[in-house]
Design a protein around this motif. Structure first.
Motif, PDB file in Angstrom:
ATOM      1  N   GLN A  49      43.805 -20.678 -15.396  1.00  0.00           N
ATOM      2  CA  GLN A  49      43.273 -19.893 -14.015  1.00  0.00           C
ATOM      3  C   GLN A  49      41.668 -20.332 -13.948  1.00  0.00           C
ATOM      4  OE1 GLN A  49      45.156 -18.509 -11.753  1.00  0.00           O
ATOM      5  NE2 GLN A  49      43.071 -18.359 -10.492  1.00  0.00           N
ATOM      6  N   HIS A  50      41.165 -19.908 -14.990  1.00  0.00           N
ATOM      7  CA  HIS A  50      39.675 -20.165 -15.044  1.00  0.00           C
ATOM      8  C   HIS A  50      39.395 -21.767 -14.666  1.00  0.00           C
ATOM      9  CE1 HIS A  50      35.468 -19.621 -16.118  1.00  0.00           C
ATOM     10  NE2 HIS A  50      35.766 -20.824 -17.052  1.00  0.00           N
ATOM     11  N   GLU A  62      41.213 -23.692 -12.948  1.00  0.00           N
ATOM     12  CA  GLU A  62      41.413 -23.761 -11.418  1.00  0.00           C
ATOM     13  C   GLU A  62      40.302 -23.137 -10.669  1.00  0.00           C
ATOM     14  OE1 GLU A  62      45.327 -22.139 -10.763  1.00  0.00           O
ATOM     15  OE2 GLU A  62      46.159 -23.864 -12.074  1.00  0.00           O
ATOM     16  N   ASP A  63      39.737 -22.019 -10.964  1.00  0.00           N
ATOM     17  CA  ASP A  63      38.754 -21.227 -10.306  1.00  0.00           C
ATOM     18  C   ASP A  63      37.654 -22.373 -10.194  1.00  0.00           C
ATOM     19  OD1 ASP A  63      40.364 -19.169  -9.766  1.00  0.00           O
ATOM     20  OD2 ASP A  63      39.634 -17.881 -11.282  1.00  0.00           O
ATOM     21  N   LYS A  64      37.149 -22.769 -11.385  1.00  0.00           N
ATOM     22  CA  LYS A  64      36.196 -24.000 -11.300  1.00  0.00           C
ATOM     23  C   LYS A  64      36.475 -25.081 -10.128  1.00  0.00           C
ATOM     24  CE  LYS A  64      34.368 -23.478 -16.141  1.00  0.00           C
ATOM     25  NZ  LYS A  64      34.361 -24.158 -17.361  1.00  0.00           N
ATOM     26  N   GLU A 120      38.120 -24.701  -7.549  1.00  0.00           N
ATOM     27  CA  GLU A 120      37.927 -24.384  -6.221  1.00  0.00           C
ATOM     28  C   GLU A 120      36.714 -24.047  -5.846  1.00  0.00           C
ATOM     29  OE1 GLU A 120      40.255 -23.685  -3.728  1.00  0.00           O
ATOM     30  OE2 GLU A 120      41.565 -24.907  -4.985  1.00  0.00           O
ATOM     31  N   GLU A 121      35.692 -23.557  -6.825  1.00  0.00           N
ATOM     32  CA  GLU A 121      34.316 -23.314  -6.666  1.00  0.00           C
ATOM     33  C   GLU A 121      33.702 -24.600  -6.230  1.00  0.00           C
ATOM     34  OE1 GLU A 121      30.761 -21.689  -5.982  1.00  0.00           O
ATOM     35  OE2 GLU A 121      32.604 -20.679  -6.220  1.00  0.00           O
ATOM     36  N   ARG A 166      34.752 -25.726  -2.900  1.00  0.00           N
ATOM     37  CA  ARG A 166      34.092 -24.705  -1.697  1.00  0.00           C
ATOM     38  C   ARG A 166      32.609 -25.123  -1.504  1.00  0.00           C
ATOM     39  NH1 ARG A 166      36.975 -20.525  -3.587  1.00  0.00           N
ATOM     40  NH2 ARG A 166      35.455 -20.151  -4.997  1.00  0.00           N
TER      41      ARG A 166
END
Length: 187
Positions: free
Chosen positions: A32-33, A35-37, A39-40, A43
């Motif tokens: 998840q971490h 995937e968050d990176k 997505e960031e 963005r």
């Protein structure tokens, strides 16, 4: 001795299971971490995520919008409803303000759904009749089923006859009623 070896084996087996369980619990968090990176980074590179664009472009998601001017003219003539053409630009603050008021008016949305072929365009069409006094935005033009541009249905402005502002919503409603009434009187 056998009991001690067996107890020691069970201890190591439980330790191994605990480590595996801990590792399995950490894996989704790490994934998840990561995937968050990703997505960031998306963005930052691509900007904020926008909802998918529909033909309404925010002017009334519950309305049926036609895709092209040619399709709109065909349906206008075939179905016998007037056409309402909204010229606007996404980056124009006046267009955005009118869009918000237009979409928020239940009366406009109902009349548009029941009585009009709806088209919104962000690029000028080849039909110069749709810009009788210029190519400013926002601009709303009505066309009757005989494919006549109703130059007589205007806003309150002398220098931009077909523009409306949010406070002009009551006038736009009256003009929609006029366009609908003219159709009935011509039948």
């Amino acid at each position: 001795m056998k009991v001690a070896v067996m107890a020691l084996s069970m201890f190591f087996l439980n330790v191994a299971r605990a480590k595996e369980k801990h590792h399995l619990q950490q894996q989704p968090q790490q994934q998840q971490h990561e995937e968050d990176k990703v997505e960031e980074v998306k963005r930052r590179v691509m900007g904020p995520k926008k909802p998918p664009q529909t033909l309404s472009r925010g002017w009334g998601d519950g309305l049926e919008w036609v895709q092209t001017y040619e399709q709109a003219l065909f349906l206008c003539q075939k179905i016998g409803k007037p056409l309402m053409v909204i010229h606007h630009l996404d980056e124009c603050p006046y267009s955005q303000a009118l869009k918000k008021a237009f979409a928020a008016s239940d009366e406009i949305q109902t009349m548009a759904e029941d009585n009009f072929i709806m088209l919104n365009v962000m690029h000028e069409t080849v039909d110069k009749n749709l810009s009788p006094d210029g190519t400013y935005v926002p601009r709303i033009i009505f066309i009757d089923p005989s494919l006549t541009v109703r130059a007589d249905i205007t806003s309150r402005y002398k220098n931009r006859l077909y523009t409306y502002e949010p406070e002009d919503i009551p006038l736009l409603i009256e003009n929609m009623k006029t366009a609908k009434q003219l159709l009935k009187s011509e039948l």
